[in-house]
Design an enzyme around this catalytic site. Structure first.
Site, PDB file in Angstrom:
ATOM      1  N   CYS A 113       0.817  -1.225   0.000  1.00 20.59           N
ATOM      2  CA  CYS A 113       0.000   0.000   0.000  1.00 20.59           C
ATOM      3  C   CYS A 113       0.848   1.271   0.000  1.00 20.59           C
ATOM      4  O   CYS A 113       0.327   2.360  -0.242  1.00 20.59           O
ATOM      5  CB  CYS A 113      -0.959   0.002   1.184  1.00 20.59           C
ATOM      6  SG  CYS A 113      -2.083  -1.400   1.165  1.00 20.59           S
ATOM      7  N   HIS A 249      -2.933   7.513   2.764  1.00 20.44           N
ATOM      8  CA  HIS A 249      -3.380   6.224   2.244  1.00 20.44           C
ATOM      9  C   HIS A 249      -4.804   5.964   2.730  1.00 20.44           C
ATOM     10  O   HIS A 249      -5.137   6.196   3.897  1.00 20.44           O
ATOM     11  CB  HIS A 249      -2.437   5.120   2.727  1.00 20.44           C
ATOM     12  CG  HIS A 249      -2.911   3.752   2.371  1.00 20.44           C
ATOM     13  ND1 HIS A 249      -3.339   3.427   1.110  1.00 20.44           N
ATOM     14  CD2 HIS A 249      -3.028   2.614   3.122  1.00 20.44           C
ATOM     15  CE1 HIS A 249      -3.696   2.155   1.090  1.00 20.44           C
ATOM     16  NE2 HIS A 249      -3.522   1.642   2.294  1.00 20.44           N
ATOM     17  N   ASN A 279      -9.891   0.215   0.288  1.00 20.99           N
ATOM     18  CA  ASN A 279      -8.427   0.281   0.247  1.00 20.99           C
ATOM     19  C   ASN A 279      -7.949  -0.326  -1.072  1.00 20.99           C
ATOM     20  O   ASN A 279      -8.027  -1.539  -1.258  1.00 20.99           O
ATOM     21  CB  ASN A 279      -7.855  -0.487   1.446  1.00 20.99           C
ATOM     22  CG  ASN A 279      -6.342  -0.446   1.500  1.00 20.99           C
ATOM     23  OD1 ASN A 279      -5.682  -0.031   0.549  1.00 20.99           O
ATOM     24  ND2 ASN A 279      -5.793  -0.880   2.621  1.00 20.99           N
TER      25      ASN A 279
HETATM   26  N1  COA Z   1     -18.439  -7.577  10.364  1.00 20.67           N
HETATM   27  C1  COA Z   1     -18.917  -7.752  11.607  1.00 20.67           C
HETATM   28  N2  COA Z   1     -18.140  -8.056  12.647  1.00 20.67           N
HETATM   29  C2  COA Z   1     -16.821  -8.177  12.436  1.00 20.67           C
HETATM   30  C3  COA Z   1     -16.262  -8.021  11.157  1.00 20.67           C
HETATM   31  C4  COA Z   1     -17.129  -7.724  10.094  1.00 20.67           C
HETATM   32  N3  COA Z   1     -16.694  -7.537   8.828  1.00 20.67           N
HETATM   33  N4  COA Z   1     -14.939  -8.200  11.240  1.00 20.67           N
HETATM   34  C5  COA Z   1     -14.650  -8.466  12.524  1.00 20.67           C
HETATM   35  N5  COA Z   1     -15.794  -8.458  13.241  1.00 20.67           N
HETATM   36  C6  COA Z   1     -15.962  -8.697  14.672  1.00 20.67           C
HETATM   37  C7  COA Z   1     -14.801  -9.425  15.303  1.00 20.67           C
HETATM   38  O1  COA Z   1     -14.944 -10.811  15.148  1.00 20.67           O
HETATM   39  C8  COA Z   1     -14.913  -8.990  16.740  1.00 20.67           C
HETATM   40  O2  COA Z   1     -15.898  -9.753  17.361  1.00 20.67           O
HETATM   41  P1  COA Z   1     -15.711 -10.238  18.885  1.00 20.67           P
HETATM   42  O3  COA Z   1     -15.614  -8.982  19.712  1.00 20.67           O
HETATM   43  O4  COA Z   1     -16.955 -11.008  19.146  1.00 20.67           O
HETATM   44  O5  COA Z   1     -14.467 -11.044  18.909  1.00 20.67           O
HETATM   45  C9  COA Z   1     -15.424  -7.557  16.660  1.00 20.67           C
HETATM   46  O6  COA Z   1     -16.005  -7.431  15.339  1.00 20.67           O
HETATM   47  C10 COA Z   1     -14.342  -6.526  16.821  1.00 20.67           C
HETATM   48  O7  COA Z   1     -13.260  -6.874  15.984  1.00 20.67           O
HETATM   49  P2  COA Z   1     -11.948  -6.043  15.951  1.00 20.67           P
HETATM   50  O8  COA Z   1     -10.972  -6.715  15.017  1.00 20.67           O
HETATM   51  O9  COA Z   1     -11.483  -5.745  17.341  1.00 20.67           O
HETATM   52  O10 COA Z   1     -12.466  -4.682  15.285  1.00 20.67           O
HETATM   53  P3  COA Z   1     -11.693  -3.353  15.025  1.00 20.67           P
HETATM   54  O11 COA Z   1     -12.392  -2.228  15.633  1.00 20.67           O
HETATM   55  O12 COA Z   1     -10.198  -3.495  15.281  1.00 20.67           O
HETATM   56  O13 COA Z   1     -11.854  -3.194  13.443  1.00 20.67           O
HETATM   57  C11 COA Z   1     -10.616  -3.461  11.418  1.00 20.67           C
HETATM   58  C12 COA Z   1     -11.320  -4.166  12.578  1.00 20.67           C
HETATM   59  C13 COA Z   1     -10.027  -4.520  10.511  1.00 20.67           C
HETATM   60  C14 COA Z   1     -11.649  -2.662  10.660  1.00 20.67           C
HETATM   61  C15 COA Z   1      -9.520  -2.523  11.975  1.00 20.67           C
HETATM   62  O14 COA Z   1      -8.710  -3.203  12.905  1.00 20.67           O
HETATM   63  C16 COA Z   1      -8.645  -1.972  10.886  1.00 20.67           C
HETATM   64  O15 COA Z   1      -9.078  -1.240  10.036  1.00 20.67           O
HETATM   65  N6  COA Z   1      -7.332  -2.261  10.934  1.00 20.67           N
HETATM   66  C17 COA Z   1      -6.420  -1.793   9.934  1.00 20.67           C
HETATM   67  C18 COA Z   1      -6.575  -2.603   8.698  1.00 20.67           C
HETATM   68  C19 COA Z   1      -5.912  -1.971   7.521  1.00 20.67           C
HETATM   69  O16 COA Z   1      -6.101  -0.824   7.262  1.00 20.67           O
HETATM   70  N7  COA Z   1      -5.129  -2.766   6.780  1.00 20.67           N
HETATM   71  C20 COA Z   1      -4.484  -2.340   5.619  1.00 20.67           C
HETATM   72  C21 COA Z   1      -3.405  -1.369   5.938  1.00 20.67           C
HETATM   73  S1  COA Z   1      -2.570  -0.937   4.487  1.00 20.67           S
END
Ligand code: COA
Length: 322
Positions: A113, A249, A279
């Site tokens: 990215c 980004h 993304n």
């Molecule tokens: N829909 C519904 N629930 C979801 C889900 C989805 N698509 N994906 C995960 N969950 C659930 C998880 O299982 C978790 O459930 P639990 O509490 O029962 O275990 C809950 O939602 C919270 O998950 P969590 O991973 O803690 O959420 P978060 O607030 O960290 O958000 C992301 C997840 C992926 C959106 C976030 O961490 C993120 O954006 N990270 C950066 C990713 C990124 O940008 N990557 C590329 C960089 S170049």
């Protein structure tokens, strides 16, 4: 002294829209969760017979047209991509052939990215050292091809697209500075853990998927993209107030907002496309740049801070005067 200057931008998005409601029918997720946690409403997905080079070509043609140059003026092509059409030749070579250009160097850069920032850095150095006078720099991805569409933690985030710029040698900058970094100790936090040399049987079986520790990637992205704003401003002896636009980004609106808040750059000065593009990896920054140039927000003479962050980890920035 010779500098490089952006003289044209272009971008391309595949026609097919994949909305959050569409995803609700594919995995256990919902529109509200995706919007609140990521800010994404929809993303574009390449057609089955569309490849990264097809997207790159469309974006390049628009950038070339906007620059008012001929294809034959281009003496360097760099494509930033993680999703090359083929193992080899490079997507840049495929693109070069499509554009009817023969002879000048064409190669790919792989920094996921952050790829466009790395490609811009390299092209700027080619121009500054007199090795090139007119560079086509592209970020293009069909990231949908390395996504597990049954994994709700990752499949909601990514989309396909391409963005391009034409950089030309000039007596005036242009690109004021570029900054790139990597730290491979984070290699396992965001990766596709298979490739040509390792676990190729999984590639064969269509199992080459992106895996991610979302929370850790989130924290690191905010820190790295905040710190590099300071690094970029310091290198140019400029203040935050002198930045007309920040183009971070486009991974997650919460990452973008956190970076803007830490940098004390008001949200009105931050270009956002993640709601409609998701993304798009190496394409995200040039796509957002082109959108804001074409809709008239970015004007000649303004200072734009571009920044990318991705797997590796790798991250980078550029300060440009349009
Ligand atoms: N829909 C519904 N629930 C979801 C889900 C989805 N698509 N994906 C995960 N969950 C659930 C998880 O299982 C978790 O459930 P639990 O509490 O029962 O275990 C809950 O939602 C919270 O998950 P969590 O991973 O803690 O959420 P978060 O607030 O960290 O958000 C992301 C997840 C992926 C959106 C976030 O961490 C993120 O954006 N990270 C950066 C990713 C990124 O940008 N990557 C590329 C960089 S170049």
């Amino acid at each position: 002294m010779t500098f490089s200057r952006v003289i044209g931008t272009g971008s391309y998005l595949p026609e097919k829209r994949l909305t959050n409601s569409d995803l609700e029918r594919m995995v256990d997720t919902n529109d509200e969760w995706i919007r609140i946690r990521t800010g994404i409403c929809e993303r574009r997905i390449a057609a089955d017979d569309q490849f990264t080079c097809d997207l790159a070509e469309q974006a390049s043609l628009k950038a070339i047209e906007a620059a008012g140059i001929n294809n034959s003026d281009i003496d360097l092509i760099i494509v930033a991509t993680t999703t090359a059409d083929q193992v080899f030749p490079s997507t840049a070579c495929l693109l070069q052939h499509r554009l009817g250009i023969e002879g000048p160097p064409a190669f790919d850069v792989q920094a996921v990215c952050a790829g466009f920032m790395f490609a811009l850095d390299v092209a700027d150095k080619f121009i500054k050292t007199g090795s090139a006078r007119c560079a086509l720099v592209v970020g293009a991805e069909t990231f949908s091809r390395i996504i597990d569409w049954t994994d709700r933690r990752t499949c909601i985030l990514f989309g396909d697209g391409a963005g391009a710029v034409v950089l030309k040698a000039d007596n005036e900058p242009g690109v004021l500075s570029t900054h790139i970094h990597s730290d491979g100790k984070y290699k396992d936090l965001l990766c596709v853990p298979v490739g040509v040399s390792k676990n190729y049987n999984l590639v064969h079986q269509g199992q080459a998927y992106t895996t991610m520790e979302g929370g850790e990637v989130f924290r690191w992205a905010v820190t790295a993209m905040s710190d590099i704003i300071d690094e970029t401003l310091l290198a140019n002896n400029m203040s935050k107030e002198e930045i007309d636009w920040l183009i971070p980004h486009q991974a997650n609106i919460r990452i973008i907002n956190a970076v803007g808040k830490r940098a004390k750059i008001p949200s009105e000065k931050v270009i956002v496309t993640v709601d409609r593009h998701g993304n798009t990896s190496a394409a995200s920054v040039p796509l957002a740049l082109d959108e804001a140039v074409r809709d008239g927000r970015i004007k000649p003479g303004e200072h734009i801070l571009l920044e990318g962050f991705g797997g590796g980890f790798s991250w980078g920035s550029a300060l440009i005067r349009m």
